[in-house]
Design a protein around this motif. Structure first.
Motif, mmCIF file in Angstrom:
data_model
loop_
_atom_site.group_PDB
_atom_site.id
_atom_site.type_symbol
_atom_site.label_atom_id
_atom_site.label_comp_id
_atom_site.label_asym_id
_atom_site.label_seq_id
_atom_site.Cartn_x
_atom_site.Cartn_y
_atom_site.Cartn_z
ATOM 1 N N GLY A 206 0.789 -1.233 0.000
ATOM 2 C CA GLY A 206 0.000 0.000 0.000
ATOM 3 C C GLY A 206 0.813 1.270 0.000
ATOM 4 O O GLY A 206 0.265 2.363 0.162
ATOM 5 N N ILE A 207 2.141 1.175 -0.159
ATOM 6 C CA ILE A 207 2.987 2.364 -0.201
ATOM 7 C C ILE A 207 3.234 2.714 -1.665
ATOM 8 O O ILE A 207 3.525 1.836 -2.483
ATOM 9 N N SER A 208 3.143 3.976 -1.981
ATOM 10 C CA SER A 208 3.334 4.419 -3.365
ATOM 11 C C SER A 208 4.720 5.025 -3.534
ATOM 12 O O SER A 208 5.254 5.654 -2.622
ATOM 13 N N GLY A 209 5.286 4.841 -4.730
ATOM 14 C CA GLY A 209 6.540 5.491 -5.067
ATOM 15 C C GLY A 209 7.763 4.711 -4.632
ATOM 16 O O GLY A 209 7.682 3.592 -4.120
ATOM 17 N N THR A 210 8.921 5.324 -4.836
ATOM 18 C CA THR A 210 10.225 4.740 -4.479
ATOM 19 C C THR A 210 10.648 5.240 -3.109
ATOM 20 O O THR A 210 10.625 6.451 -2.851
#
Length: 801
Positions: free
Chosen positions: A184-188
């Motif tokens: 559920g975490i977005s991005g790098t």
């Protein structure tokens, strides 16, 4: 007054991408663009050791993290997608594990040591050493025998957090066992910070916006399950870490067994196959050997095979080789495989008992059924190891009798003298050799299609081959009374109390089945704990300026800090395109349910260097007082170490290393109201601004285009890196100027009075080039480049910690 004392300087041949101070030693780890990992000590920046890139680990280091006790250094490798744990004492790789994505950042945290959890940790002490014997040392790898102890360290739980692209975040207890896979975490992920009370995890991520501009976000994740189940988590983690290291021990044992089994054992099979293809007669090889056994006559073809290809000397060497190899394998099975399997059964049985205590361990995802499957798989592996022992024992007896008879027959062919003790052969011996010939020397067309040979005289090697195919010659169980009894018993045939044997499969195949079952058992808690982690808050901070698109991401702000005493997360960042002269500090409580007043403040750098100011933002008095922040790291809970640049138009802009004391800043009164629909850079007007006087705790960086800094407040040290990533300076941060001057005066007096003694010493010491004040050695290193500076590094590499 307090100043920063320079103790070392170096011009390095390769650009530095990552640097990290040891938590409790005066050591700094550096990773460069060539994939080399370096360890330097504070004094004169001497190199302690270097770890060159290799095919096993990889060549592209992407992040570094020290274990909190400073004994193990973790580094991630991008091209092989691995995390490697290295012994800081010996530059020896202790353990490595694969990850789904190349890790872009890591953080290694130790659980807070307070009175409420001390009892829990003492209860988690592992008692297996009281019941299990110490595992024998593996051949040629004595250092591996203490691997479990080296990697586990203290009883207190420590967790390695690994982050990467596509929201990839995983938590590893003791740096070994995966306890959570977050989703559920977005991005790098750019930076990670797990709180020492395990209540929350701070993540800095870089996300591509709709306009395709990278945005920096701050995310706080609620990890309350880890905190509430800390005693159970610690006990489970130590158990699974033991299991992981035992699996590694069994893998190394099997590797040693394969090395003990030599290819010379296959020569008999290959020569017999060649004999079948070349001979003109239609008789079977088995018949020819039986004729030699009964009548003492051999066909010309068989005689040529024995006397020309095998030879008497070759037969003797083959017999000795087989006996030596079989004995070595037998010892490894008994002392290593069986003892390792017993230890695995012990730990898995304890884990099963924990899983049955559902009130305590069910929230962590322990599944009794999966653990039972793992126990059954270990039992099958133990049975297969016992089966291999029986095959070795039978093969040794068969080969000894066969080689003894064949040796005598070949001596007679060559008309050599036969020793009397070998010439005696009873009827029982004849029957034994005849059975051996009939069982092993019958041609197998199917075997030729699979392996390119007709015969499988040697039976042990098939157990050690890492292949999925069935055994070529499985053991004959027809006369085994126990097997017959089990088959005839309807109750026992499908009983869960009996481990399955897989008679057609090799030892390697059963080992892979066991590893698969244990992996399933280990993965379930990571999934359950990962699903329990929820997002508490997500704050959009700012867009990444184009000027920093190609800069090393580890050095870039924001940086994270966990204040253990106050139970707070701190985030330090700058927005150079919006507010070039300000540093922003965001703070949040580690408990997501606890709100923190005045959670954001801006530090104004446009202040006179040597004066105190009030809370109001002063106007810049001159161009000299206008600075922008290049890098900022927390030195301790109340101090920020920064690298500043003068905002003059001159090309050679002045760089300053400074300490900012935040006592007054951390008690600000003004509140900032967030609009979560906007980025912070779009609402900077309402952010409270504080000013700081830092002139008396700063130092200009002469002849160094300083850009980045790494600090360790416990050891009171800092390392400054230039913009070209090749030039470093090391400082002791709390040295007294007066003491420094006195030391220099004393040094000059000693040099003048003892000049002869000093010259003698320098003559006798060929590696004394980097001693002294540090700055002098740095000049030598800068001038020499890869010459004398590198030689001095190599001599320093022989130092021990």
């Amino acid at each position: 007054m307090p100043v920063f004392r320079q103790v070392g300087e170096k011009q390095l041949p390769n650009p530095i991408l990552y640097m990290a101070w040891s938590p409790n030693r005066d050591l700094i780890a550096l990773a460069n663009t060539s994939g080399e990992l370096l360890l330097h000590r504070l004094a004169n920046f001497q190199r302690v050791w270097s770890l060159l890139p290799n095919e096993n680990t990889g060549k592209e280091i992407t992040s570094l993290a020290w274990r909190p006790d400073g004994k193990v250094l973790a580094f991630s490798v991008g091209d092989t997608k691995q995390v490697v744990l290295c012994d800081a004492e010996k530059a020896e790789i202790l353990h490595l594990f694969p990850v789904e994505y190349p890790a872009s950042c890591m953080h290694w945290m130790e659980v807070q040591d307070d009175s409420s959890t001390l009892a829990s940790f003492s209860e988690s002490e592992d008692e297996s050493s009281r019941f299990l014997p110490k595992l024998p040392t593996l051949p040629k790898s004595e250092e591996k025998s203490d691997e479990v102890t080296n990697l586990l360290g203290e009883v207190r739980l420590n967790i390695l957090v690994v982050g990467g692209p596509s929201g990839f975040v995983e938590l590893y207890a003791y740096g070994l066992y995966k306890i959570a896979t977050l989703s559920g975490i977005s991005g790098t992920c750019r930076s990670l910070g797990l709180s020492s009370d395990l209540k929350s995890l701070s993540v800095i991520t870089e996300i591509r916006s709709a306009e395709d501009n990278p945005e920096i976000h701050y995310i706080q994740l609620d990890t309350g399950l880890l905190s509430s189940c800390l005693p159970e988590l610690t006990k489970m983690a130590r158990k699974f870490t033991h299991i992981s290291t035992l699996l590694q021990y069994l893998r190394l044992s099997l590797t040693c067994m394969c090395e003990a089994w030599e290819e010379i054992l296959m020569q008999m099979d290959l020569r017999l196959t060649k004999f079948v293809q070349e001979k003109n007669t239609s008789t079977q090889v088995q018949d020819e050997f039986l004729e030699l056994l009964l009548w003492g006559h051999a066909s010309p073809e068989l005689q040529a095979l024995l006397m020309n290809q095998l030879t008497v000397k070759g037969l003797k060497m083959l017999g000795q080789s087989i006996d030596s190899s079989y004995s070595s394998i037998q010892k490894l099975v008994i002392s290593h495989l069986q003892s390792g399997s017993e230890a695995l059964l012990y730990h898995l049985s304890e884990v099963k008992g924990m899983a049955l205590w559902k009130q305590k361990f069910q929230p962590l995802g322990l599944d009794p059924a999966a653990i039972e499957d793992a126990i059954v798989a270990v039992g099958s592996f133990t049975l297969k190891a016992s089966e291999l022992l029986q095959v070795i024992d039978k093969s040794m007896k068969n080969f000894k009798a066969f080689f003894r008879w064949l040796y005598v027959a070949m001596l007679r062919m060559s008309e050599d003298h036969v020793p009397p003790e070998l010439n005696k052969m009873t009827q029982k011996d004849l029957a034994f050799v005849a059975d051996f010939l009939s069982e092993h020397f019958s041609a197998n067309e199917e075997l030729f299609d699979r392996k390119g040979k007709y015969f499988n005289v040697e039976r042990v090697g098939q157990y050690l081959k890492d292949e999925d195919e069935d055994l070529i010659s499985p053991p004959n169980m027809e006369g085994n009374q126990w097997v017959t009894f089990v088959k005839q018993s309807t109750q026992l045939k499908d009983s869960p109390l009996l481990f399955p044997t897989y008679p057609q499969k090799s030892l390697h195949f059963v080992k892979r089945m066991m590893e698969g079952s244990i992996d399933l058992c280990l993965q379930k808690p990571a999934e359950v704990i990962g699903h329990s982690v929820t997002q508490a808050v997500c704050l959009r901070l700012y867009t990444v300026p184009e000027s920093s698109e190609n800069a090393p991401r580890l050095f870039e702000l924001p940086s994270l800090w966990n204040d253990k005493k106050a139970a707070m997360h701190y985030v330090v960042f700058c927005m150079p395109e919006i507010s070039p002269s300000k540093i922003y500090i965001l703070r949040r409580a580690t408990d997501p349910n606890r709100s923190v007043p005045n959670g954001l403040v801006a530090l104004n750098l446009n202040a006179p260097l040597n004066s105190s100011i009030d809370d109001e933002t002063p106007a810049p008095t001159s161009a000299d007082s206008s600075y922008s922040c290049l890098d900022a790291r927390f030195y301790d809970d109340e101090t920020l170490t920064v690298v500043l640049r003068s905002r003059e138009d001159d090309e050679n802009k002045m760089r300053v290393l400074a300490q900012l004391h935040l006592n007054s800043v951390l008690s600000w009164d003004e509140e900032f109201t967030w609009d979560l629909t906007l980025r912070l850079e779009q609402q900077t007007e309402g952010i409270p601004v504080q000013g700081l006087a830092w002139g008396n705790q700063s130092r200009e960086m002469d002849n160094l285009k300083a850009q980045f800094v790494a600090v360790n407040g416990i050891r009171k040290v800092a390392c400054v890196l230039s913009a070209n990533l090749r030039h470093v300076r090391v400082f002791e941060m709390d040295a007294e100027e007066e003491e420094e001057e006195e030391e220099r005066a004393d040094e000059s007096q000693e040099m003048s009075s003892d000049q002869d003694k000093l010259e003698d010493t320098m003559t006798n010491q060929s590696d004394a080039g980097e001693g002294g004040d540090g700055a002098g050695g740095a000049e030598v290193a800068q001038v020499a480049g890869q010459g004398s500076g590198d030689i001095l590094d190599e001599t320093a590499g022989s130092d021990t910690l």
